[in-house]
Design an enzyme around this catalytic site. Sequence first.
Site, mmCIF file in Angstrom:
data_model
loop_
_atom_site.group_PDB
_atom_site.id
_atom_site.type_symbol
_atom_site.label_atom_id
_atom_site.label_comp_id
_atom_site.label_asym_id
_atom_site.label_seq_id
_atom_site.Cartn_x
_atom_site.Cartn_y
_atom_site.Cartn_z
ATOM 1 N N HIS A 1 39.655 -7.110 20.730
ATOM 2 C CA HIS A 1 39.845 -6.233 19.039
ATOM 3 C C HIS A 1 40.911 -4.757 18.868
ATOM 4 O O HIS A 1 40.956 -3.812 19.788
ATOM 5 C CB HIS A 1 38.276 -6.019 18.808
ATOM 6 C CG HIS A 1 37.547 -4.733 19.322
ATOM 7 N ND1 HIS A 1 37.727 -3.877 19.513
ATOM 8 C CD2 HIS A 1 36.710 -5.200 20.163
ATOM 9 C CE1 HIS A 1 36.791 -2.753 20.116
ATOM 10 N NE2 HIS A 1 35.841 -3.987 20.595
ATOM 11 N N ASP B 1 40.773 -2.146 17.061
ATOM 12 C CA ASP B 1 39.892 -0.621 16.466
ATOM 13 C C ASP B 1 39.290 -0.346 17.812
ATOM 14 O O ASP B 1 38.167 -1.202 18.624
ATOM 15 C CB ASP B 1 39.142 -1.923 15.411
ATOM 16 C CG ASP B 1 37.914 -1.981 15.324
ATOM 17 O OD1 ASP B 1 37.894 -3.239 16.563
ATOM 18 O OD2 ASP B 1 37.158 -1.823 14.855
ATOM 19 N N ASP C 1 38.030 0.283 24.916
ATOM 20 C CA ASP C 1 36.906 -0.640 23.930
ATOM 21 C C ASP C 1 38.051 -0.650 22.738
ATOM 22 O O ASP C 1 37.749 0.361 21.646
ATOM 23 C CB ASP C 1 35.324 -0.416 24.128
ATOM 24 C CG ASP C 1 34.412 -0.966 23.221
ATOM 25 O OD1 ASP C 1 34.856 -2.436 22.742
ATOM 26 O OD2 ASP C 1 33.507 -0.616 22.964
ATOM 27 N N GLU D 1 35.992 -5.051 14.965
ATOM 28 C CA GLU D 1 34.674 -5.455 15.711
ATOM 29 C C GLU D 1 33.934 -4.844 15.710
ATOM 30 O O GLU D 1 33.210 -5.050 15.897
ATOM 31 C CB GLU D 1 35.040 -5.883 17.358
ATOM 32 C CG GLU D 1 33.884 -6.571 17.938
ATOM 33 C CD GLU D 1 33.743 -5.205 18.798
ATOM 34 O OE1 GLU D 1 32.591 -6.160 19.696
ATOM 35 O OE2 GLU D 1 33.656 -4.459 18.950
ATOM 36 N N GLU D 2 34.231 -2.935 16.076
ATOM 37 C CA GLU D 2 33.178 -2.025 15.866
ATOM 38 C C GLU D 2 32.007 -1.727 14.693
ATOM 39 O O GLU D 2 30.888 -1.446 15.173
ATOM 40 C CB GLU D 2 34.105 -1.027 16.614
ATOM 41 C CG GLU D 2 34.328 -0.775 17.780
ATOM 42 C CD GLU D 2 33.376 -1.166 18.971
ATOM 43 O OE1 GLU D 2 32.341 -1.027 19.005
ATOM 44 O OE2 GLU D 2 33.986 -1.030 20.260
ATOM 45 N N ASP E 1 36.467 -7.706 27.036
ATOM 46 C CA ASP E 1 35.118 -6.567 25.676
ATOM 47 C C ASP E 1 34.578 -6.088 26.582
ATOM 48 O O ASP E 1 33.257 -5.428 26.285
ATOM 49 C CB ASP E 1 35.240 -6.856 24.261
ATOM 50 C CG ASP E 1 35.248 -5.685 23.581
ATOM 51 O OD1 ASP E 1 35.250 -4.812 23.645
ATOM 52 O OD2 ASP E 1 34.371 -6.357 22.822
#
Length: 406
Positions: free
Chosen positions: A77, A79, A139, A173-174, A196
């Site tokens: 991801h 973000d 992340d 995603e976050e 991830d």
Amino acid sequence: MNVTDRFLKYVSFDTESSETTGTTPSTPGQRVLAEELVKELQAIGLEEITLDDNCYLMAALPANTTKEVPAIGFIAHLDTSPDMPGKEVKARIVHYEGGSIVLSEKEHVILSPEMFPELKAYTGQELIVTDGTTLLGADDKGGIAAIVSAMEYLIQHPEIEHGKIRIAFTPDEEIGQGADHFDVQKFGCEWGYTIDGGQMGELEYENFNAAGAKISFKGLNVHPGTAKDKMVNASLLAVEFASWLPPHQRPEHTTGYEGFFHLTNMNGSVEEASLSYIIRDHDRALFEQKKQLLEILVKQMNLLHPGSTTLEMRDQYYNMREMVEPNKHIIDLAFEAMTAVGVKPIVKPIRGGTDGARLSFMGLPCPNIFAGGHNFHGRYEYLPVDSLRKSMETIIKIAELLTDKS
């Protein structure tokens, strides 16, 4: 460009997502990074590159073998978490020889083995750290760097036979929206892996069942001098409600497979107040019981104070185990690939969720593989360089082993 340099380049992009904008992507910086990635993927020779209006970037590495090999995918991801600023990240590499690392002398931010004992395992290694004022962004820019570098390596080493590989980079995603507009049919894979996870070796195919809840309270404001038997203080109703939930089921008192109620936000005045919770449990039956408890407590509050309390609750994602476990060969392949590159697999449940949880229920079984970082979402985040390299090597080895077995 090696995987470390690639990662350091990516963290310079501000891609912090936001729960308040209501757009996809939720912040413009995610598209800026995605557009830069399009250029990079073109330069290294990937094909079928698309970036849609919702900032979902997909690309393909064509098969270089005549064998019939299932098409598989790797996903990360764009973000970073809104829990900590991700703008103007000042990452640096330190050679760790034990003891504490001063991240910010000015702000007295120190990464120490007393606070984070796992740091000791990386003595003698190179670590990428922050300056103590932002998160790092491993992340999941670690995942992006590992995937792109693995694709470049396979292109540069055609002697490694592989089937068709698809990659995807998703927004938001976050904030729990990473799979909202993911086109599984377009992706065209039999299964995938999100890159991830945290520490080297993590291999996860179990995660929380998850829901979000907001409890709203209405009060009655009367001048406090004449409030007797009239005033209803909405903030105090919220405090009372919060006290009814079992204290041992808070995140700070749980581990492993234990679920929790996590109070993430509270607002209040005499007239109105609200509590926001996330609800988590690996066990589906216990998850449903937690949701039912909230409903019972809301009814109880309304019996004491009629019409005062309302509940909004929605499921967010479910435990991917029920979709991945019937396809155990997916896990076995990743396990074998890690072992082959000298990584000891650590199979454990995720005390959280990934895009892969929702994608698994959308028809794309998708367990999670390590990207290598520690202390995500905060100023103490760090990424061992060797762990990042091993993430890349694991991706390469999965593609190679799958072809060997086909």
